[in-house]
Design an enzyme around this catalytic site. Structure first.
Site, PDB file in Angstrom:
ATOM      1  N   PHE A 223     -20.537  51.398  54.152  1.00  0.00           N
ATOM      2  CA  PHE A 223     -19.407  50.828  53.410  1.00  0.00           C
ATOM      3  C   PHE A 223     -18.452  51.877  52.866  1.00  0.00           C
ATOM      4  O   PHE A 223     -17.525  51.554  52.125  1.00  0.00           O
ATOM      5  CB  PHE A 223     -19.923  49.956  52.254  1.00  0.00           C
TER       6      PHE A 223
ATOM      7  N   LYS B 283     -21.217  43.060  56.750  1.00  0.00           N
ATOM      8  CA  LYS B 283     -20.271  44.154  57.024  1.00  0.00           C
ATOM      9  C   LYS B 283     -18.917  43.592  57.487  1.00  0.00           C
ATOM     10  O   LYS B 283     -17.862  43.987  56.979  1.00  0.00           O
ATOM     11  CB  LYS B 283     -20.854  45.098  58.076  1.00  0.00           C
TER      12      LYS B 283
ATOM     13  N   TYR C 109     -16.245  59.755  62.204  1.00  0.00           N
ATOM     14  CA  TYR C 109     -15.914  59.590  60.785  1.00  0.00           C
ATOM     15  C   TYR C 109     -17.083  58.991  60.014  1.00  0.00           C
ATOM     16  O   TYR C 109     -17.223  59.225  58.826  1.00  0.00           O
ATOM     17  CB  TYR C 109     -14.698  58.672  60.632  1.00  0.00           C
TER      18      TYR C 109
ATOM     19  N   THR D 224     -20.411  49.197  63.137  1.00  0.00           N
ATOM     20  CA  THR D 224     -20.185  47.785  62.826  1.00  0.00           C
ATOM     21  C   THR D 224     -20.241  46.998  64.127  1.00  0.00           C
ATOM     22  O   THR D 224     -19.562  47.343  65.089  1.00  0.00           O
ATOM     23  CB  THR D 224     -18.798  47.612  62.188  1.00  0.00           C
TER      24      THR D 224
ATOM     25  N   CYS E 168     -11.195  49.994  60.824  1.00  0.00           N
ATOM     26  CA  CYS E 168     -12.134  48.889  60.637  1.00  0.00           C
ATOM     27  C   CYS E 168     -11.510  47.520  60.414  1.00  0.00           C
ATOM     28  O   CYS E 168     -11.949  46.546  61.030  1.00  0.00           O
ATOM     29  CB  CYS E 168     -13.046  49.186  59.457  1.00  0.00           C
TER      30      CYS E 168
ATOM     31  N   ARG F 167     -15.969  68.173  69.590  1.00  0.00           N
ATOM     32  CA  ARG F 167     -16.243  67.659  68.251  1.00  0.00           C
ATOM     33  C   ARG F 167     -17.452  68.355  67.626  1.00  0.00           C
ATOM     34  O   ARG F 167     -17.448  68.719  66.457  1.00  0.00           O
ATOM     35  CB  ARG F 167     -16.532  66.155  68.332  1.00  0.00           C
TER      36      ARG F 167
ATOM     37  N   ARG G 154      -5.676  55.970  62.781  1.00  0.00           N
ATOM     38  CA  ARG G 154      -6.064  54.799  63.577  1.00  0.00           C
ATOM     39  C   ARG G 154      -5.535  53.516  62.925  1.00  0.00           C
ATOM     40  O   ARG G 154      -5.739  53.279  61.752  1.00  0.00           O
ATOM     41  CB  ARG G 154      -7.591  54.738  63.735  1.00  0.00           C
TER      42      ARG G 154
HETATM   43  C1  UDX Z   1     -16.902  53.970  64.629  1.00  0.00           C
HETATM   44  C2  UDX Z   1     -16.249  52.631  64.412  1.00  0.00           C
HETATM   45  O1  UDX Z   1     -14.868  52.824  64.202  1.00  0.00           O
HETATM   46  C3  UDX Z   1     -16.848  51.911  63.251  1.00  0.00           C
HETATM   47  O2  UDX Z   1     -16.391  50.606  63.171  1.00  0.00           O
HETATM   48  C4  UDX Z   1     -18.300  51.833  63.431  1.00  0.00           C
HETATM   49  O3  UDX Z   1     -18.848  51.221  62.306  1.00  0.00           O
HETATM   50  C5  UDX Z   1     -18.912  53.188  63.679  1.00  0.00           C
HETATM   51  O4  UDX Z   1     -18.262  53.802  64.763  1.00  0.00           O
HETATM   52  P1  UDX Z   1     -16.171  56.232  63.596  1.00  0.00           P
HETATM   53  O5  UDX Z   1     -17.288  57.136  63.212  1.00  0.00           O
HETATM   54  O6  UDX Z   1     -14.950  56.242  62.755  1.00  0.00           O
HETATM   55  O7  UDX Z   1     -16.679  54.761  63.510  1.00  0.00           O
HETATM   56  O8  UDX Z   1     -15.807  56.419  65.126  1.00  0.00           O
HETATM   57  P2  UDX Z   1     -15.472  57.757  65.897  1.00  0.00           P
HETATM   58  O9  UDX Z   1     -14.897  58.743  64.945  1.00  0.00           O
HETATM   59  O10 UDX Z   1     -14.725  57.356  67.114  1.00  0.00           O
HETATM   60  O11 UDX Z   1     -16.914  58.309  66.284  1.00  0.00           O
HETATM   61  C6  UDX Z   1     -17.727  57.849  67.290  1.00  0.00           C
HETATM   62  C7  UDX Z   1     -18.337  59.048  68.005  1.00  0.00           C
HETATM   63  O12 UDX Z   1     -19.312  58.588  68.933  1.00  0.00           O
HETATM   64  C8  UDX Z   1     -17.338  59.885  68.813  1.00  0.00           C
HETATM   65  O13 UDX Z   1     -17.363  61.221  68.362  1.00  0.00           O
HETATM   66  C9  UDX Z   1     -17.817  59.761  70.255  1.00  0.00           C
HETATM   67  O14 UDX Z   1     -17.622  60.924  71.022  1.00  0.00           O
HETATM   68  C10 UDX Z   1     -19.282  59.434  70.068  1.00  0.00           C
HETATM   69  N1  UDX Z   1     -19.885  58.752  71.213  1.00  0.00           N
HETATM   70  C11 UDX Z   1     -19.307  57.663  71.752  1.00  0.00           C
HETATM   71  C12 UDX Z   1     -21.073  59.245  71.742  1.00  0.00           C
HETATM   72  O15 UDX Z   1     -21.599  60.246  71.275  1.00  0.00           O
HETATM   73  N2  UDX Z   1     -21.652  58.584  72.794  1.00  0.00           N
HETATM   74  C13 UDX Z   1     -21.071  57.490  73.360  1.00  0.00           C
HETATM   75  O16 UDX Z   1     -21.627  56.935  74.320  1.00  0.00           O
HETATM   76  C14 UDX Z   1     -19.871  57.007  72.824  1.00  0.00           C
HETATM   77  C1  UDX Z   2     -12.577  50.246  54.748  1.00  0.00           C
HETATM   78  C2  UDX Z   2     -13.524  49.674  53.667  1.00  0.00           C
HETATM   79  O1  UDX Z   2     -12.948  49.861  52.372  1.00  0.00           O
HETATM   80  C3  UDX Z   2     -14.870  50.341  53.755  1.00  0.00           C
HETATM   81  O2  UDX Z   2     -15.772  49.748  52.827  1.00  0.00           O
HETATM   82  C4  UDX Z   2     -15.409  50.185  55.162  1.00  0.00           C
HETATM   83  O3  UDX Z   2     -16.632  50.871  55.298  1.00  0.00           O
HETATM   84  C5  UDX Z   2     -14.428  50.723  56.180  1.00  0.00           C
HETATM   85  O4  UDX Z   2     -13.160  50.105  56.017  1.00  0.00           O
HETATM   86  P1  UDX Z   2     -11.112  52.440  54.998  1.00  0.00           P
HETATM   87  O5  UDX Z   2     -10.526  51.762  56.195  1.00  0.00           O
HETATM   88  O6  UDX Z   2     -11.574  53.838  55.137  1.00  0.00           O
HETATM   89  O7  UDX Z   2     -12.358  51.604  54.446  1.00  0.00           O
HETATM   90  O8  UDX Z   2     -10.010  52.440  53.821  1.00  0.00           O
HETATM   91  P2  UDX Z   2      -9.589  51.443  52.666  1.00  0.00           P
HETATM   92  O9  UDX Z   2      -9.530  52.221  51.427  1.00  0.00           O
HETATM   93  O10 UDX Z   2     -10.355  50.197  52.635  1.00  0.00           O
HETATM   94  O11 UDX Z   2      -8.072  51.107  53.050  1.00  0.00           O
HETATM   95  C6  UDX Z   2      -7.748  50.323  54.203  1.00  0.00           C
HETATM   96  C7  UDX Z   2      -6.245  50.097  54.264  1.00  0.00           C
HETATM   97  O12 UDX Z   2      -5.831  49.200  53.246  1.00  0.00           O
HETATM   98  C8  UDX Z   2      -5.412  51.360  54.073  1.00  0.00           C
HETATM   99  O13 UDX Z   2      -4.346  51.367  54.995  1.00  0.00           O
HETATM  100  C9  UDX Z   2      -4.913  51.231  52.662  1.00  0.00           C
HETATM  101  O14 UDX Z   2      -3.724  51.938  52.429  1.00  0.00           O
HETATM  102  C10 UDX Z   2      -4.714  49.729  52.553  1.00  0.00           C
HETATM  103  N1  UDX Z   2      -4.724  49.207  51.176  1.00  0.00           N
HETATM  104  C11 UDX Z   2      -5.831  49.344  50.384  1.00  0.00           C
HETATM  105  C12 UDX Z   2      -3.606  48.529  50.674  1.00  0.00           C
HETATM  106  O15 UDX Z   2      -2.615  48.371  51.380  1.00  0.00           O
HETATM  107  N2  UDX Z   2      -3.667  48.013  49.407  1.00  0.00           N
HETATM  108  C13 UDX Z   2      -4.745  48.134  48.600  1.00  0.00           C
HETATM  109  O16 UDX Z   2      -4.717  47.625  47.475  1.00  0.00           O
HETATM  110  C14 UDX Z   2      -5.871  48.832  49.112  1.00  0.00           C
END
Ligand code: UDX
Ligand code: UDX
Length: 456
Positions: A159, A217, A12, A129, A273, A39, A343
Site C-alpha cells: 500500500f 488492494k 518501484y 496487484t 496504479c 536496473r 507513468r
Molecule cells: C508493478 C505494478 O505497477 C504494480 O501494480 C504491481 O503491484 C507491482 O508491479 P512496479 O514495481 O511499479 O509495480 O513495476 P515496475 O517498476 O515496472 O517493476 C517491475 C519489474 O519486474 C521490472 O523491473 C521488470 O524488469 C521486472 N520483471 C518483469 C521481471 O523481472 N521479470 C518479468 O518476467 C517481468
Molecule cells: C497509490 C496509493 O496511494 C497507494 O496506497 C498504492 O499502493 C499505490 O497507488 P501512488 O500512485 O504512489 O499511490 O500515489 P498517490 O499519492 O496515491 O497519488 C496518486 C495520484 O493522485 C497522484 O497523481 C496525485 O497527485 C493525485 N492526488 C492525490 C490528487 O490529485 N489529489 C489528492 O488529494 C491526492
C-alpha cells in the site's frame, strides 16, 4: 524453512519493499532479482534506478550485508523458500479485455520459472496487484508440478505510495496478508507475518482470506481515486459559481466521517496504479455480469479524463481561444511531487492535447525529464526540455503547473514574469502557488475550482 527471501521484480514496489525488509530483519538474507540487467546494475550503484526520498540510505545500510541484487533468477529460486513476486501487471493491450483486464503473462511466466527450478517447497507471495482469484489460478499452475513439491500462495499487497515509500514501509497503516484457509495456507501466513513482526506492531497485521486480500488492494485504490474524481468534479462546479474548492474541501474534510486526506483538486490523478486497478475492477465486474457496478467505477476514470481535457480547454479559452504557435511552459511532468515517475501522469495527456492545438511546449521538471522525453518521443510538434525553469519560461505566454513540486513556490516570479510574453498567464493545475501574490506581479491567474484573478 530457511530464512532466505527472494523477490522477483526490482521495480518501484519490489526494490524499496525488499530494502526495508532487509534493513529491519538482520536474520534474513534478501535477494532481489530482475530480468533487466541495467536496473540491477543501478540498484548496485550510487544512482538507484528510482528517486525516492530516504531510499539511498536504507539500501546502503543493508546492501552487501543481507541485501543482494542479481539477475540470476534461477539461483535465487533454488536458494530461497520465500518468494515475493512483484513483476509488473500492465493493462492488456490485446485480445479479450484489452484496455481493461490485467496482462498476467509475466506473472504466469514467473510461476512457471519457479516450478521449473524449485528443489524444495516454497511460499509464493503476490506483491503485484492482481485481479481477484489470480491466486487460485497461480496455485493450480504451481501445484501442477511433477516434483511432488508443495507451494503455498499468499496475497500480500503493498500500500505504499511513491514519494513516501520508505516512510510508508517503515510505518505501514496495515500489512495485509491473505492466505488459503487450509492448514498449510495458515502456516504460510504465519511465516510471512513473522517477517513483518520484526518491525510492525501485531495489531497492524491484518489477516484475511486470499480473495479478500486481492480485492482489498483494488478497492483501496479505487476508493482513493474516487475521492479525487469526486472533488475534481466539484472543482468544475466551483468555477461556475462563487464557491471555492479549497474552502469546500477543508470544511468537508473536518467531518471525521469524511476525513481531510485525498481531497485536493488537481489536473487529474496519475501513477501506475489507480487507472490500471480501477479498470481491472471494472473488467472483473463486467466479467461477473455486474454492468451497473462496472459503470459506477468506470466513471471515476472517465471523470479523470474529463478533468485533464477541461484543464486544456480552459487554457485555450482564456488565451483568446487559441494556443497555436504560443509557447507554454509546463512546470512539472511527474505524476506527483517527490518522484521521477511519469507513468499515467496527467502531464502526458495534457501535453499531447496542447500539441494537437499546435502549442509550443517547454517542459521543466526537477526529476522527471528523462521519462518526459520518452513519453513524448512519438509526438509531433515543437517540444523542448529544460533543466532550468527560467529558461523554460523565457518568451512563453503561459506557465501551466502540473506537479505540486514545493520548489515551484520559491521561484522568482518577478523574474519569470519579466521574461515572458504579455499578457502572461498561469494555469495552476495543483493550486500550489500564492495566487494573490503572482496576480499582483502581473500574471493572469487561473487556479482550479476558484475564481480567476485576471487583469483582462
Ligand atoms: C508493478 C505494478 O505497477 C504494480 O501494480 C504491481 O503491484 C507491482 O508491479 P512496479 O514495481 O511499479 O509495480 O513495476 P515496475 O517498476 O515496472 O517493476 C517491475 C519489474 O519486474 C521490472 O523491473 C521488470 O524488469 C521486472 N520483471 C518483469 C521481471 O523481472 N521479470 C518479468 O518476467 C517481468
Ligand atoms: C497509490 C496509493 O496511494 C497507494 O496506497 C498504492 O499502493 C499505490 O497507488 P501512488 O500512485 O504512489 O499511490 O500515489 P498517490 O499519492 O496515491 O497519488 C496518486 C495520484 O493522485 C497522484 O497523481 C496525485 O497527485 C493525485 N492526488 C492525490 C490528487 O490529485 N489529489 C489528492 O488529494 C491526492
Amino acid at each position: 524453512m530457511n530464512k532466505t527471501i527472494l523477490c522477483i521484480g526490482a521495480g518501484y514496489v519490489g526494490g524499496p519493499t525488499m530494502a526495508v525488509i532487509a534493513d529491519n530483519c538482520p536474520d534474513y538474507k534478501v535477494i532481489v532479482v530482475d530480468i533487466n540487467a541495467e536496473r540491477i546494475a543501478a540498484w548496485q550503484s550510487d544512482t538507484l534506478p528510482i528517486y525516492e526520498p530516504g531510499l539511498q540510505e536504507v539500501v546502503e545500510r543493508a546492501r552487501g550485508k543481507n541485501l543482494f541484487f542479481s539477475t540470476d533468477v534461477v539461483a535465487g529460486i533454488k536458494e530461497a523458500d520465500i518468494i515475493f513476486v512483484s513483476v509488473n501487471t500492465p493493462t492488456k493491450t490485446f485480445g479479450a479485455g484489452a484496455g481493461k483486464a490485467a496482462n498476467l503473462q509475466y506473472w504466469e511466466k514467473t510461476a512457471r520459472d519457479i516450478i521449473e527450478h524449485a528443489e524444495s517447497d516454497k511460499i509464493v507471495i503476490e506483491k503485484s496487484t492482481l485481479p481477484v482469484r489470480t491466486a487460485e489460478a497461480m496455485h493450480r499452475i504451481l501445484q501442477s508440478n511433477t516434483k511432488g513439491l508443495n507451494f503455498d500462495i499468499i496475497s500480500n499487497p503493498e500500500f505504499m505510495a511513491e514519494g513516501t515509500a520508505v516512510d510508508d514501509l517503515e510505518k505501514p497503516g496495515r500489512v495485509l496478508i491473505g492466505a488459503m484457509e487450509d492448514e498449510s495456507g495458515q502456516k504460510a501466513l504465519e511465516t510471512v507475518a513473522n517477517i513483518y513482526r520484526n518491525w510492525v506492531p501485531e495489531e497492524k497485521i491484518k489477516k484475511t482470506n486470499v480473495w479478500s486480500s486481492e480485492l482489498t488492494k483494488l478497492v483501496s485504490n479505487a476508493m482513493l481515486a474516487q475521492r479525487i474524481s469526486s472533488v475534481n468534479s466539484i472543482s468544475a462546479l466551483c468555477e461556475k459559481t462563487d464557491a471555492n474548492i479549497l474552502e469546500v474541501s477543508s470544511a468537508m474534510g473536518m467531518d471525521p466521517r469524511i476525513g481531510s486526506k485525498f481531497l485536493n483538486a488537481s489536473v487529474g490523478f496519475g501513477g501506475s496504479c489507480f487507472k490500471k486497478d480501477i479498470l481491472n475492477l471494472v473488467y472483473l465486474c463486467e466479467f461477473h455480469g455486474l454492468p451497473e457496478v462496472a459503470a459506477y467505477w468506470e466513471q471515476v476514470v472517465l471523470m479523470n479524463d474529463y478533468q485533464e481535457e477541461r484543464f486544456v480547454r480552459n487554457i485555450s479559452n482564456h488565451m483568446f481561444n487559441t494556443v497555436a504557435g504560443k509557447k507554454i511552459a509546463i512546470f512539472g511532468f511527474a505524476f506527483k511531487a517527490d518522484t521521477g515517475d511519469t507513468r499515467e501522469s496527467p502531464a502526458i495527456h495534457v501535453s499531447k492535447l496542447l500539441l494537437e492545438e499546435r502549442a509550443v511546449l517547454a517542459i521543466h521538471d526537477p526529476q522527471a525529464l528523462k521519462y518526459a522525453k520518452l513519453d513524448l518521443a512519438d509526438c509531433e510538434g515543437d517540444i523542448s526540455y529544460e533543466v532550468d525553469p527560467y529558461k523554460a519560461a523565457e518568451g512563453a505566454h503561459a506557465i501551466a503547473i502540473l506537479t505540486e513540486w514545493k520548489e515551484f513556490r520559491d521561484l522568482d516570479f518577478e523574474k519569470l514574469y519579466a521574461s515572458m510574453e504579455k499578457p502572461a498567464f498561469i494555469f495552476d493545475g495543483r493550486n500550489l502557488l500564492d495566487h494573490q501574490k503572482v496576480f499582483e506581479i502581473g500574471f493572469n491567474v487561473y487556479p482550479l475550482g476558484q475564481k480567476a484573478l485576471s487583469h483582462l
